[in-house]
Design a protein around this motif. Sequence first.
Motif, PDB file in Angstrom:
ATOM      1  N   THR A 191       0.842  -1.202   0.000  1.00 58.31           N
ATOM      2  CA  THR A 191       0.000   0.000   0.000  1.00 58.31           C
ATOM      3  C   THR A 191       0.875   1.249   0.000  1.00 58.31           C
ATOM      4  N   SER A 192       1.914   1.225   0.808  1.00 58.21           N
ATOM      5  CA  SER A 192       2.845   2.359   0.846  1.00 58.21           C
ATOM      6  C   SER A 192       3.575   2.512  -0.486  1.00 58.21           C
ATOM      7  N   ALA A 193       4.003   1.396  -1.076  1.00 59.16           N
ATOM      8  CA  ALA A 193       4.680   1.453  -2.380  1.00 59.16           C
ATOM      9  C   ALA A 193       3.766   2.073  -3.426  1.00 59.16           C
ATOM     10  N   SER A 194       2.504   1.695  -3.392  1.00 56.66           N
ATOM     11  CA  SER A 194       1.539   2.245  -4.344  1.00 56.66           C
ATOM     12  C   SER A 194       1.376   3.759  -4.156  1.00 56.66           C
ATOM     13  N   ALA A 195       1.301   4.180  -2.909  1.00 56.44           N
ATOM     14  CA  ALA A 195       1.151   5.612  -2.633  1.00 56.44           C
ATOM     15  C   ALA A 195       2.380   6.388  -3.098  1.00 56.44           C
ATOM     16  N   TYR A 196       3.569   5.852  -2.822  1.00 57.71           N
ATOM     17  CA  TYR A 196       4.793   6.518  -3.273  1.00 57.71           C
ATOM     18  C   TYR A 196       4.889   6.538  -4.795  1.00 57.71           C
ATOM     19  N   ALA A 197       4.462   5.458  -5.437  1.00 59.58           N
ATOM     20  CA  ALA A 197       4.498   5.421  -6.905  1.00 59.58           C
ATOM     21  C   ALA A 197       3.560   6.469  -7.493  1.00 59.58           C
ATOM     22  N   GLU A 198       2.385   6.597  -6.927  1.00 58.58           N
ATOM     23  CA  GLU A 198       1.429   7.613  -7.382  1.00 58.58           C
ATOM     24  C   GLU A 198       2.001   9.016  -7.163  1.00 58.58           C
TER      25      GLU A 198
ATOM     26  N   PHE B  67       4.655  14.076  -9.195  1.00 60.63           N
ATOM     27  CA  PHE B  67       5.810  14.976  -9.207  1.00 60.63           C
ATOM     28  C   PHE B  67       6.491  14.975 -10.572  1.00 60.63           C
ATOM     29  N   ALA B  68       6.493  13.835 -11.242  1.00 58.44           N
ATOM     30  CA  ALA B  68       7.078  13.773 -12.592  1.00 58.44           C
ATOM     31  C   ALA B  68       6.286  14.649 -13.557  1.00 58.44           C
ATOM     32  N   GLU B  69       4.968  14.689 -13.389  1.00 56.16           N
ATOM     33  CA  GLU B  69       4.127  15.521 -14.252  1.00 56.16           C
ATOM     34  C   GLU B  69       4.456  17.002 -14.125  1.00 56.16           C
ATOM     35  N   ILE B  70       4.894  17.413 -12.935  1.00 57.34           N
ATOM     36  CA  ILE B  70       5.210  18.839 -12.748  1.00 57.34           C
ATOM     37  C   ILE B  70       6.710  19.111 -12.832  1.00 57.34           C
TER      38      ILE B  70
ATOM     39  N   ALA C 230      12.260  17.096  -9.949  1.00 54.43           N
ATOM     40  CA  ALA C 230      13.210  15.982  -9.969  1.00 54.43           C
ATOM     41  C   ALA C 230      13.549  15.468  -8.564  1.00 54.43           C
ATOM     42  N   ALA C 231      13.758  16.345  -7.623  1.00 46.98           N
ATOM     43  CA  ALA C 231      14.118  15.920  -6.272  1.00 46.98           C
ATOM     44  C   ALA C 231      12.987  15.121  -5.623  1.00 46.98           C
ATOM     45  N   ALA C 232      11.775  15.594  -5.790  1.00 50.06           N
ATOM     46  CA  ALA C 232      10.629  14.898  -5.214  1.00 50.06           C
ATOM     47  C   ALA C 232      10.391  13.555  -5.895  1.00 50.06           C
ATOM     48  N   VAL C 233      10.597  13.501  -7.217  1.00 50.09           N
ATOM     49  CA  VAL C 233      10.459  12.236  -7.943  1.00 50.09           C
ATOM     50  C   VAL C 233      11.471  11.231  -7.408  1.00 50.09           C
ATOM     51  N   ALA C 234      12.716  11.658  -7.275  1.00 47.57           N
ATOM     52  CA  ALA C 234      13.766  10.760  -6.793  1.00 47.57           C
ATOM     53  C   ALA C 234      13.439  10.226  -5.403  1.00 47.57           C
ATOM     54  N   PHE C 235      12.976  11.094  -4.520  1.00 42.08           N
ATOM     55  CA  PHE C 235      12.623  10.671  -3.169  1.00 42.08           C
ATOM     56  C   PHE C 235      11.487   9.667  -3.197  1.00 42.08           C
ATOM     57  N   ALA C 236      10.450   9.968  -3.958  1.00 42.74           N
ATOM     58  CA  ALA C 236       9.277   9.088  -4.009  1.00 42.74           C
ATOM     59  C   ALA C 236       9.609   7.740  -4.640  1.00 42.74           C
ATOM     60  N   VAL C 237      10.429   7.727  -5.689  1.00 38.96           N
ATOM     61  CA  VAL C 237      10.815   6.470  -6.337  1.00 38.96           C
ATOM     62  C   VAL C 237      11.663   5.632  -5.387  1.00 38.96           C
ATOM     63  N   ARG C 238      12.607   6.260  -4.695  1.00 41.16           N
ATOM     64  CA  ARG C 238      13.429   5.507  -3.735  1.00 41.16           C
ATOM     65  C   ARG C 238      12.577   4.954  -2.593  1.00 41.16           C
ATOM     66  N   SER C 239      11.608   5.723  -2.160  1.00 38.97           N
ATOM     67  CA  SER C 239      10.720   5.257  -1.094  1.00 38.97           C
ATOM     68  C   SER C 239       9.867   4.084  -1.563  1.00 38.97           C
ATOM     69  N   ALA C 240       9.337   4.173  -2.775  1.00 38.58           N
ATOM     70  CA  ALA C 240       8.557   3.062  -3.333  1.00 38.58           C
ATOM     71  C   ALA C 240       9.427   1.820  -3.454  1.00 38.58           C
ATOM     72  N   SER C 241      10.656   2.014  -3.891  1.00 41.70           N
ATOM     73  CA  SER C 241      11.589   0.900  -4.029  1.00 41.70           C
ATOM     74  C   SER C 241      11.856   0.230  -2.682  1.00 41.70           C
TER      75      SER C 241
END
Length: 77
Positions: A23-30, A35-38, A41-52
């Motif tokens: 569930t957390s991975a899904s939230a981070y992926a979303e 963040f990628a849409e806007i 880059a820093a927020a995308v990197a954080f969210a992708v690492r968290s999902a990972s």
Amino acid sequence: MSRLTSHPDNLPTDFAAIADAMTSASAYAETAARFAEIGDAAAVAFAVRSASACLLTAAELTDRIRPATRLRRGNAA
């Protein structure tokens, strides 16, 4: 071919922990997608690492719930 049997030590808490991690991975992926849409880059990197990290946690927990295998007749070890 081996037949799968349920593992007697499977605990509901193991499944709950996997569900929480996924569930957390899904939230981070979303969040990463938004963040990628806007273009943040820093927020995308954080969210992708968290999902990972969440996915890795869930993957490691699957070792605790993996069903035991039973050999076919005639293939006794």
